[in-house]
Enzyme design. Structure first.
Site, PDB file in Angstrom:
ATOM      1  CG  ASP A   1     -38.508   4.821   5.445  1.00  0.00           C
ATOM      2  OD1 ASP A   1     -37.737   5.564   5.944  1.00  0.00           O
ATOM      3  OD2 ASP A   1     -39.771   5.243   5.009  1.00  0.00           O
TER       4      ASP A   1
ATOM      5  CB  SER B   1     -38.608   8.527   0.025  1.00  0.00           C
ATOM      6  OG  SER B   1     -38.340   7.588   1.114  1.00  0.00           O
TER       7      SER B   1
ATOM      8  CD  GLU C   1     -38.874   1.670  -2.225  1.00  0.00           C
ATOM      9  OE1 GLU C   1     -38.839   2.701  -1.325  1.00  0.00           O
ATOM     10  OE2 GLU C   1     -39.856   1.463  -2.883  1.00  0.00           O
TER      11      GLU C   1
ATOM     12  CG  ASP D   1     -37.462   4.152   1.392  1.00  0.00           C
ATOM     13  OD1 ASP D   1     -37.101   4.627   2.661  1.00  0.00           O
ATOM     14  OD2 ASP D   1     -37.974   4.599   0.501  1.00  0.00           O
TER      15      ASP D   1
ATOM     16  CG  ASP E   1     -34.435   5.861   0.430  1.00  0.00           C
ATOM     17  OD1 ASP E   1     -34.121   5.349   1.410  1.00  0.00           O
ATOM     18  OD2 ASP E   1     -35.697   6.209   0.117  1.00  0.00           O
ATOM     19  CG  HIS E   2     -33.848   8.259   3.521  1.00  0.00           C
ATOM     20  ND1 HIS E   2     -34.125   7.578   4.685  1.00  0.00           N
ATOM     21  CD2 HIS E   2     -34.717   8.424   2.554  1.00  0.00           C
ATOM     22  CE1 HIS E   2     -35.464   7.277   4.264  1.00  0.00           C
ATOM     23  NE2 HIS E   2     -35.790   7.753   3.264  1.00  0.00           N
TER      24      HIS E   2
ATOM     25  CG  HIS F   1     -40.475   6.331   9.438  1.00  0.00           C
ATOM     26  ND1 HIS F   1     -40.023   7.747   9.746  1.00  0.00           N
ATOM     27  CD2 HIS F   1     -40.346   6.259   8.099  1.00  0.00           C
ATOM     28  CE1 HIS F   1     -39.686   8.277   8.741  1.00  0.00           C
ATOM     29  NE2 HIS F   1     -39.662   7.347   7.761  1.00  0.00           N
TER      30      HIS F   1
END
Length: 361
Positions: free
Chosen positions: A255, A82, A250, A41, A297-298, A259
């Site tokens: 992620d 997400s 996952e 992620d 996912d990104h 962040h």
């Protein structure tokens, strides 16, 4: 016999021989029985290369020799979240940011996990986040809001997924509506465990392994080898089905570290995810009938690498944002069917390619 007749006979013989050889080659292709989809992620290429730089060993991701690129915009935004990207990877359908397992109009759409299940394959989910969080939930639940954790937990009871390992116990067992979905899981035949140690020790073939009340901590804050060990455990259980299996794994907290713009934690989470990739590759090498797909996912953080030292294994990261970006994630594949994942395509194509690889109806 005329020369022209001899020539025609020779051409027909060569054509027939070529056709037979082609058919034989197709018949000799390994049958794909299992697919392990691994989602880092928020993991962009800079995240991976930063981890490659600090690691003294070759990353397992780098052992995937086939690569592709996926676009990942959502139905209502150039920069996906997400929920929308997880839904695209799970179902092959675009949805709005914030939704999971539904299309842009709120209609439920079947996931590749649900399709695999309907075709008699074993299925599983492993995540370092709560299992009710956006990405894992996209493969099970159908909700217009990714934050509807208790409704998402209820959706888990509508499936027969064989193995779930991750956080999120409280969304099943300590609910605001006072319903006890832990008992519901047990009534459906699941062995329910509430620690990593219990989960790894279980001999059950239908396992709900909760490793945290909500989310697991960062690896550096005490999670340890939860992800790679849970990946091994899930594979061990699911591989008992001769028809095959589908497993989604996952690495959620790449992620979260991005962040927070915390470089050391981000790199550590990538390395931990890479250990899980190693567990998948080890099985795939021995099995010969398993396709491993590794992607994201990104991208999160707008990460750039501004300096580094391969000899001393150091790297400096810059962050452009504390949010997601529209950078295209890479797709790394290993095993039979890998070449179908080369090139540039949309994230909605990934579950379609997996469905085709497994020959699912």
């Amino acid at each position: 016999m005329k020369k022209s007749s001899l020539l025609l006979l020779s051409v027909l013989s060569i054509t027939a021989l070529t056709s037979c050889n082609s058919a034989a080659l197709q018949d000799n292709k390994p049958v794909i029985r299992n697919v392990i989809l691994m989602i880092g992620d928020g993991m962009g290429l800079p995240h991976v290369y930063a981890a490659m730089t600090v690691s003294a060993d070759t990353l397992n991701i780098a052992k995937c020799k086939t690569t592709g690129l996926q676009t990942n915009y959502s139905a209502d935004n150039y920069v996906t979240d997400s929920g929308a990207s997880g839904t695209a990877l799970a179902t092959g359908v675009k949805t709005k940011n914030g939704s999971i397992g539904v299309d842009a109009n709120g209609n439920s759409v079947r996931s590749i996990l649900e399709i695999a299940e309907a075709n008699g394959l074993s299925t599983g989910l492993v995540s370092t986040s709560a299992l009710t969080h956006a990405t894992p939930a996209s493969f099970i639940a159908h909700q217009s809001s990714r934050g509807s954790y208790e409704q998402i937990a209820a959706d888990f009871l509508k499936t027969d997924v064989d193995v779930i390992i991750g956080g999120g116990y409280d969304h099943f067992g300590k609910r605001q509506d006072n319903l006890n979905y832990i008992d519901s899981l047990k009534n459906k035949g699941y062995t329910v465990t509430t620690s990593l140690e219990e989960t790894l020790a279980s001999n059950s073939t239908k396992l709900a392994g909760f490793t945290a009340p909500v989310h697991n901590p960062y690896r550096l804050k005490g999670r340890g080898d939860m992800l790679p060990e849970s990946t091994k455990k899930a594979i061990d259980i699911l591989s008992k089905n001769n028809k095959g299996f589908f497993l989604m794994v996952e690495g959620s907290q790449i992620d979260w570290a991005a962040h927070a713009n915390t470089a050391d934690t981000l790199i550590d989470e990538v390395l931990d995810f890479d250990k899980a990739v190693g567990a998948a590759l080890d099985f795939a090498k021995k099995d010969g009938h398993t396709l491993v797909v590794v992607t994201a996912d990104h991208e999160t953080g707008g990460v750039t690498l501004v300096s580094g030292d391969k000899i001393n294994h150091t790297v400096t990261l810059n962050f452009a944002t504390k949010d997601h970006t529209a950078l295209t994630p890479l797709v790394y594949t290993y095993g039979p069917g890998s070449t179908d994942f080369t090139g540039f395509y949309d994230n909605t194509d990934i579950p379609k390619k997996i469905k085709k690889a497994l020959g699912l109806k």
